[in-house]
Design a protein around this motif. Structure first.
Motif, PDB file in Angstrom:
ATOM      1  N   PRO A  31       0.933  -1.200  -0.171  1.00  0.00           N
ATOM      2  CA  PRO A  31       0.095   0.000   0.007  1.00  0.00           C
ATOM      3  C   PRO A  31       0.897   1.198   0.020  1.00  0.00           C
ATOM      4  O   PRO A  31       0.360   2.269  -0.548  1.00  0.00           O
ATOM      5  N   PHE A  32       2.146   1.085   0.565  1.00  0.00           N
ATOM      6  CA  PHE A  32       2.946   2.409   0.560  1.00  0.00           C
ATOM      7  C   PHE A  32       3.289   2.789  -0.838  1.00  0.00           C
ATOM      8  O   PHE A  32       3.220   4.190  -1.180  1.00  0.00           O
ATOM      9  N   LEU A  33       3.581   1.986  -1.666  1.00  0.00           N
ATOM     10  CA  LEU A  33       4.205   2.262  -3.150  1.00  0.00           C
ATOM     11  C   LEU A  33       3.050   2.565  -3.876  1.00  0.00           C
ATOM     12  O   LEU A  33       2.832   3.679  -4.670  1.00  0.00           O
ATOM     13  N   GLY A  34       1.914   1.780  -4.274  1.00  0.00           N
ATOM     14  CA  GLY A  34       1.011   1.935  -5.092  1.00  0.00           C
ATOM     15  C   GLY A  34      -0.145   3.190  -4.303  1.00  0.00           C
ATOM     16  O   GLY A  34      -0.476   4.151  -4.957  1.00  0.00           O
ATOM     17  N   GLY A  35      -0.651   2.640  -3.111  1.00  0.00           N
ATOM     18  CA  GLY A  35      -1.858   3.220  -2.619  1.00  0.00           C
ATOM     19  C   GLY A  35      -1.223   4.696  -2.164  1.00  0.00           C
ATOM     20  O   GLY A  35      -2.144   5.459  -1.948  1.00  0.00           O
TER      21      GLY A  35
ATOM     22  N   LYS B  96      11.423   5.222  -0.984  1.00  0.00           N
ATOM     23  CA  LYS B  96      12.942   5.106  -0.912  1.00  0.00           C
ATOM     24  C   LYS B  96      13.422   4.258   0.072  1.00  0.00           C
ATOM     25  O   LYS B  96      14.490   3.564  -0.152  1.00  0.00           O
ATOM     26  N   ARG B  97      12.756   4.256   1.176  1.00  0.00           N
ATOM     27  CA  ARG B  97      13.180   3.395   2.418  1.00  0.00           C
ATOM     28  C   ARG B  97      13.111   1.684   1.891  1.00  0.00           C
ATOM     29  O   ARG B  97      14.044   0.863   1.951  1.00  0.00           O
ATOM     30  N   GLN B  98      12.008   1.554   1.201  1.00  0.00           N
ATOM     31  CA  GLN B  98      11.499   0.066   0.749  1.00  0.00           C
ATOM     32  C   GLN B  98      12.836  -0.245  -0.504  1.00  0.00           C
ATOM     33  O   GLN B  98      13.128  -1.298  -0.605  1.00  0.00           O
ATOM     34  N   LEU B  99      12.943   0.693  -1.340  1.00  0.00           N
ATOM     35  CA  LEU B  99      13.918   0.433  -2.293  1.00  0.00           C
ATOM     36  C   LEU B  99      15.225   0.277  -1.944  1.00  0.00           C
ATOM     37  O   LEU B  99      15.915  -0.594  -2.482  1.00  0.00           O
ATOM     38  N   ASP B 100      15.719   1.087  -0.744  1.00  0.00           N
ATOM     39  CA  ASP B 100      17.034   0.946  -0.262  1.00  0.00           C
ATOM     40  C   ASP B 100      17.046  -0.448   0.542  1.00  0.00           C
ATOM     41  O   ASP B 100      18.090  -1.478   0.107  1.00  0.00           O
TER      42      ASP B 100
ATOM     43  N   TYR C 205       3.174  17.396   2.046  1.00  0.00           N
ATOM     44  CA  TYR C 205       3.473  16.456   3.196  1.00  0.00           C
ATOM     45  C   TYR C 205       3.145  14.986   2.798  1.00  0.00           C
ATOM     46  O   TYR C 205       3.945  14.002   3.001  1.00  0.00           O
ATOM     47  N   ALA C 206       1.950  14.540   1.833  1.00  0.00           N
ATOM     48  CA  ALA C 206       1.694  13.351   1.584  1.00  0.00           C
ATOM     49  C   ALA C 206       2.752  12.727   0.723  1.00  0.00           C
ATOM     50  O   ALA C 206       3.105  11.685   0.867  1.00  0.00           O
ATOM     51  N   ILE C 207       3.194  13.386  -0.240  1.00  0.00           N
ATOM     52  CA  ILE C 207       3.986  13.088  -1.203  1.00  0.00           C
ATOM     53  C   ILE C 207       5.455  13.001  -0.602  1.00  0.00           C
ATOM     54  O   ILE C 207       6.174  11.822  -0.767  1.00  0.00           O
ATOM     55  N   ASP C 208       5.720  13.964   0.283  1.00  0.00           N
ATOM     56  CA  ASP C 208       7.146  13.691   0.925  1.00  0.00           C
ATOM     57  C   ASP C 208       7.351  12.493   1.848  1.00  0.00           C
ATOM     58  O   ASP C 208       8.124  11.635   1.719  1.00  0.00           O
ATOM     59  N   ARG C 209       5.880  12.364   2.562  1.00  0.00           N
ATOM     60  CA  ARG C 209       5.921  10.991   3.543  1.00  0.00           C
ATOM     61  C   ARG C 209       5.946   9.661   2.608  1.00  0.00           C
ATOM     62  O   ARG C 209       6.730   8.617   3.163  1.00  0.00           O
ATOM     63  N   PHE C 210       5.202   9.692   1.785  1.00  0.00           N
ATOM     64  CA  PHE C 210       5.233   8.240   0.979  1.00  0.00           C
ATOM     65  C   PHE C 210       6.553   8.075   0.156  1.00  0.00           C
ATOM     66  O   PHE C 210       7.009   7.112  -0.316  1.00  0.00           O
ATOM     67  N   THR C 211       7.173   9.191  -0.358  1.00  0.00           N
ATOM     68  CA  THR C 211       8.140   9.174  -1.000  1.00  0.00           C
ATOM     69  C   THR C 211       9.231   8.766  -0.149  1.00  0.00           C
ATOM     70  O   THR C 211      10.005   7.669  -0.544  1.00  0.00           O
ATOM     71  N   MET C 212       9.520   9.113   0.994  1.00  0.00           N
ATOM     72  CA  MET C 212      10.459   8.542   1.963  1.00  0.00           C
ATOM     73  C   MET C 212      10.341   7.243   2.189  1.00  0.00           C
ATOM     74  O   MET C 212      11.016   6.461   2.270  1.00  0.00           O
ATOM     75  N   GLU C 213       9.240   6.773   2.528  1.00  0.00           N
ATOM     76  CA  GLU C 213       8.887   5.207   2.723  1.00  0.00           C
ATOM     77  C   GLU C 213       9.114   4.641   1.483  1.00  0.00           C
ATOM     78  O   GLU C 213       9.752   3.435   1.560  1.00  0.00           O
TER      79      GLU C 213
ATOM     80  N   LYS D  61      19.349  -3.695  -1.104  1.00  0.00           N
ATOM     81  CA  LYS D  61      20.227  -4.230  -0.057  1.00  0.00           C
ATOM     82  C   LYS D  61      20.015  -5.942  -0.147  1.00  0.00           C
ATOM     83  O   LYS D  61      20.899  -6.740  -0.221  1.00  0.00           O
ATOM     84  N   GLN D  62      18.989  -6.172  -0.310  1.00  0.00           N
ATOM     85  CA  GLN D  62      18.448  -7.778  -0.259  1.00  0.00           C
ATOM     86  C   GLN D  62      19.116  -8.320  -1.776  1.00  0.00           C
ATOM     87  O   GLN D  62      19.653  -9.626  -1.787  1.00  0.00           O
ATOM     88  N   LEU D  63      18.735  -7.537  -2.549  1.00  0.00           N
ATOM     89  CA  LEU D  63      19.188  -8.087  -4.056  1.00  0.00           C
ATOM     90  C   LEU D  63      20.734  -7.992  -4.239  1.00  0.00           C
ATOM     91  O   LEU D  63      21.312  -8.399  -5.191  1.00  0.00           O
TER      92      LEU D  63
END
Length: 134
Positions: free
Chosen positions: A1-5, A30-34, A20-28, A38-40
């Protein structure tokens, strides 16, 4: 839900851009991409060296974002900096089954990449819109 929704909605679809919403979900995102990057770094695919359901579940969201296929956000997210995610996204996206699957139920883009309905494996050869309209 963080990336799509979350990210996808507020960055791309929301009729009113809420910083605020764009910044909040962008940071999340990017955190998930990071985390994914690392996993990959440890293996070719999400769960190791073999292609699994984990890749099938994650690629449509994260793979498509870093490849610039959804939300028009790859540059905004600095997707190129996630080298392992980008490598994986390209690798999975080049799989013949993934290429075939991406055209099912597609109603836009090049006619040869649109298969509005699929009822049989032969539909890939006979029912794409370029063939139906010929």
């Amino acid at each position: 839900p963080f990336l799509g929704g979350g990210f996808g909605h507020f960055y791309n679809y929301a009729p009113v851009k809420i910083e605020y919403a764009i910044d909040r979900f962008t940071m999340e995102a990017k955190r998930q991409l990071d985390v994914l990057d690392k996993q990959l770094a440890r293996g070719r695919y999400v769960a190791g060296e073999e292609y699994t359901i984990a890749d099938m579940a994650v690629w449509p969201w994260y793979g498509n974002v870093v490849l610039g296929n959804v939300y028009n956000a790859a540059e905004f997210l600095d997707a190129g900096s996630y080298k392992n995610v980008l490598r994986w996204a390209q690798d999975v996206g080049n799989r013949p089954a993934v290429k075939r699957g991406r055209i099912v139920n597609r109603t836009n883009g090049p006619l040869n990449e649109q298969l509005h309905e699929r009822h049989d494996a032969r539909d890939f050869d006979t029912q794409t819109e370029d063939k139906r309209q010929a």
